[in-house]
Scaffold this active site. Structure first.
Site, PDB file in Angstrom:
ATOM      1  N   GLU A 271       0.961  -1.187  -0.085  1.00 16.10           N
ATOM      2  CA  GLU A 271       0.039  -0.135  -0.078  1.00 16.10           C
ATOM      3  C   GLU A 271       0.769   1.163   0.099  1.00 16.10           C
ATOM      4  O   GLU A 271       0.569   2.160   0.694  1.00 16.10           O
ATOM      5  CB  GLU A 271      -0.906  -0.269   1.121  1.00 16.10           C
ATOM      6  CG  GLU A 271      -1.716  -1.196   1.195  1.00 16.10           C
ATOM      7  CD  GLU A 271      -2.991  -1.166   2.227  1.00 16.10           C
ATOM      8  OE1 GLU A 271      -2.640  -0.675   3.340  1.00 16.10           O
ATOM      9  OE2 GLU A 271      -4.065  -1.755   1.978  1.00 16.10           O
ATOM     10  N   ASP A 350      -8.507  -9.253   3.928  1.00 19.50           N
ATOM     11  CA  ASP A 350      -8.462  -8.006   4.781  1.00 19.50           C
ATOM     12  C   ASP A 350      -9.358  -7.814   6.001  1.00 19.50           C
ATOM     13  O   ASP A 350     -10.305  -6.926   5.907  1.00 19.50           O
ATOM     14  CB  ASP A 350      -8.258  -6.858   3.923  1.00 19.50           C
ATOM     15  CG  ASP A 350      -7.565  -5.596   4.758  1.00 19.50           C
ATOM     16  OD1 ASP A 350      -7.393  -5.657   6.007  1.00 19.50           O
ATOM     17  OD2 ASP A 350      -7.500  -4.474   4.000  1.00 19.50           O
ATOM     18  N   GLU A 378     -12.451  -2.098  12.603  1.00 24.80           N
ATOM     19  CA  GLU A 378     -12.704  -1.547  11.092  1.00 24.80           C
ATOM     20  C   GLU A 378     -13.654  -2.057  10.299  1.00 24.80           C
ATOM     21  O   GLU A 378     -14.509  -1.198   9.735  1.00 24.80           O
ATOM     22  CB  GLU A 378     -11.190  -1.445  10.310  1.00 24.80           C
ATOM     23  CG  GLU A 378     -11.010  -0.920   8.940  1.00 24.80           C
ATOM     24  CD  GLU A 378      -9.730  -0.904   8.348  1.00 24.80           C
ATOM     25  OE1 GLU A 378      -8.756  -1.638   8.663  1.00 24.80           O
ATOM     26  OE2 GLU A 378      -9.775  -0.677   7.166  1.00 24.80           O
TER      27      GLU A 378
END
Ligand code: GCW
Length: 650
Positions: A271, A350, A378
């Protein structure tokens, strides 16, 4: 101040979490002796003093009923032994932090533990929490990346907080559940945070001092580009002698300041973070360069396996993000230095509410691996939703690869922390249970997550009348969340960016590699060897066959592995589209029951907790309804198949 904050020093404006004075009842009425010196013995002494003062016992120097004895060094300072003599004295012995763990074992287990004899060892030496905290407030991510509990507990105004009282209280909570390592800054390392390694190191020293008395070693996330950024070199090539000597010198300086420093956490070539690929090197070259610098001091490199193409073209059906970690890392098995731990996210993509277990865990027998979980919610409701994740982590840790469960293949567990400067620590007071369960599962990955939930409830809430309803409210909350969000393991129907709330097609045409491929006929990702991306081939037997065939693939993962028609019949006997409708109605009904149960707890839990959770449940219900309606409407419009029960779909 130093880190030995005893229960007597409970902070007035901060919730005591699972260590209110009542949690020490079983221990407190006894005559307790603590034998030994040093930070751990001092911590245990402070705890024992506070507990006995509150409950009519006493700290004594002779004739104890409970004797907590720090012995001379041995090879397992984290273990503890409990014995009982004829006179009825219970003795706990340990040569290090085990004394603290033994103390809290007695606190938790209560009266029965005082009768037992035996030895206790943690399953792993690595029981770690990673903080995604930035020193500075990041313009997009804020101070804590994916943080849902206010600002950072550790940093304020561009530096480590001047007053570390709350950090000490946090360290105390972590020590009580056996967490023994913390990484102090975000894995995405920005400019200021990079300097924690060098000129800001004195700040890190202050934090390490606060964690030390609780058996916890400090770590830093470092940028792979440090030699350039901080050292003024022209390269960060891991095979360059100057680069290696820079890491060696810098690391030696860290150990001179923090002798028990744990090591580095590295997110490289992931990323947008820099890494060895820029120099034509691989991840083993990169990790080993840092490992060499840490080795003389007993430090460890935690190298993350979260590496994938984040500039994917949605038109390209051959690239599969699920494959990436295995493709990158398994060829390197055996090439990592002994003091490297490869940190592997629990699922291949993820931290979604439901993913299969990462196949990397079974594929690197000669590499030390740690499973990485996400305690910060998250993708599981961002601490606005009740979502007890113990059962999810337990399923992962107990997943069988051949005759070995995942926990026996791992050298440790790590997780992203969910705390901040919020007075309840975790924003949602019930999210404290996730922090608790993580620590307890890291100590014993075979523990029953439902029992851990009961344990957390009993410690945290003094009124027994609250216990059964709370357990009922929380124990199925992960399944409820799964029910009203993305169905059957397909994942990522969240709003891009902040990842909160529904947006079914939000990621469908983006570069992130997270697609569901819904059309008028069907939905799901074909990851088979026969017709798809071949991801199923990364699993050993029997899973490579089980997942390959929609007839044997578990329902909850069907759309992760297969693209199927809406009329496909699940093992449950329902069609896929009817399953979507039913689970989305059921998920909202489960939240409605949570609201009612919580309402019945008024007066049985403290008013501030009641008020905060009530507020969050209002939002959870609103959001669950939004999920239900958007997902159901989406699939009704795509498929044209009406709900068999004629319920309202908009
Ligand atoms: O889930 C993703 C998050 C990123 C995070 C990344 C990672 C710290 O959306 O915010 O970056 O995972 O694990 O590195």
């Amino acid at each position: 101040m130093n880190g030995s904050l005893g229960a007597a020093e409970l902070l007035p404006d901060v919730h005591p979490a699972w260590l209110p004075p009542t949690a020490f009842r079983a221990l407190g009425a006894r005559r307790v002796r603590v034998v030994g010196d040093g930070p751990i013995a001092d911590t245990v002494r402070a705890e024992a003093l506070a507990a006995t003062t509150a409950h009519g016992g006493a700290l004594v120097t002779e004739d104890p009923e409970l004797d907590l004895v720090l012995t001379g060094p041995d090879d397992d300072p984290e273990a503890f032994a409990i014995t009982r003599d004829a006179a009825g004295t219970t003795t706990v012995t340990a040569s290090g932090p085990g004394l603290l763990y033994g103390f809290h074992h007695l606190v938790r287990a209560g009266e029965s533990a005082f009768q037992e004899t035996g030895e206790h060892h943690p399953a792993y030496p690595v029981r770690m929490l990673d903080h995604w905290d930035n020193v500075d407030v990041h313009p997009v991510m804020g101070q804590v990346e994916r943080g849902y509990s206010g600002g950072s507990l550790l940093y304020a105004d561009g530096a480590v907080r001047p007053d570390l009282t709350r950090v000490a209280a946090y360290a105390r909570l972590l020590g009580s559940i056996g967490v023994n390592r913390v990484a102090l800054n975000n894995v995405n390392v920005h400019r200021t945070e990079a300097r924690l390694l060098t000129d800001l190191l004195p700040e890190v020293v202050r934090l390490a001092e606060v964690f030390r008395p609780h058996g916890i070693r400090a770590h830093l996330s470092v940028t792979f580009a440090s030699p350039i950024l901080l050292g003024g070199l022209t390269t960060a090539d891991p095979l360059d002698p100057e680069v290696r000597s820079w890491w060696a010198r810098t690391t030696a300086a860290v150990y001179a300041a923090i002798p028990d420093f744990g090591g580095y956490v590295v997110k490289a070539d992931s990323e947008g973070q820099p890494g060895p690929f820029s120099y034509g090197r691989d991840h083993a070259d990169g990790a080993n360069a840092l490992a060499e610098a840490l080795e003389p001091f007993g430090g460890t490199v935690f190298w993350r396996a979260f590496v994938y193409d984040h500039h994917q073209d949605w038109r390209d059906r051959t690239t599969d993000r699920a494959r990436a970690a295995h493709d990158h890392f398994t060829p390197l098995d055996g090439e990592f230095a002994d003091n490297v731990v490869l940190q592997v996210k629990n699922g291949p993509i993820d931290f979604q509410p439901r993913e299969p277990v990462s196949p990397v865990i079974a594929a690197m027998p000669t590499t030390r691996l740690a499973v990485e979980f996400q305690v910060t919610q998250e993708y599981t409701g961002q601490q606005r939703h009740v979502c007890y994740l113990g059962p999810q982590w337990s399923e992962v840790l107990r997943f069988p690869f051949g005759d070995r469960e995942v926990h026996t293949l791992a050298a440790g567990v790590t997780a992203v922390s969910n705390v901040g400067d919020d007075p309840f620590w975790t924003g949602h007071p019930l999210a404290q249970a996730n922090l608790y369960a993580f620590g307890r599962l890291a100590w014993d990955p075979t523990a029953d997550p439902d029992e851990l939930l009961r344990e957390w409830i009993a410690l945290t809430f003094p009124d027994p009348a609250a216990h059964a309803p709370l357990h009922e409210l929380m124990s199925g909350s992960w399944r409820a969340y799964e029910d009203y969000t993305a169905p059957l393991g397909v994942g990522f129907m969240v709003r891009p960016g902040d990842h909160y709330g529904p947006d079914v097609d939000g990621y469908e045409y983006t570069r992130w590699g997270t697609y569901h491929f819904a059309d008028r006929d069907g939905v799901g990702v074909d990851r088979t060897r026969a017709t798809g991306t071949g991801f199923t081939g990364q699993y050993p037997q029997p899973w490579r066959e089980v997942y390959e065939d929609p007839g044997t693939c578990p329902d909850e993962l069907l759309l992760f592995f297969h693209h199927v028609p809406y009329g496909h019949v699940l093992h449950s006997g329902k069609t896929v589209v009817q399953h979507v409708y039913d689970t989305h109605f059921a998920g909202v009904e489960a939240v409605e029951r949570m609201v009612t149960t919580w309402e019945s707890l008024r007066g049985k839990v403290s008013d501030d907790v009641h008020e905060r959770v009530t507020e969050r449940l209002v939002e959870q219900l609103r959001c669950a309804v939004e999920w239900r309606d958007q997902v159901n409407t989406y699939f009704l419009r795509k498929s044209g198949v009406p709900d068999a029960h004629g319920r309202t779909i908009h």
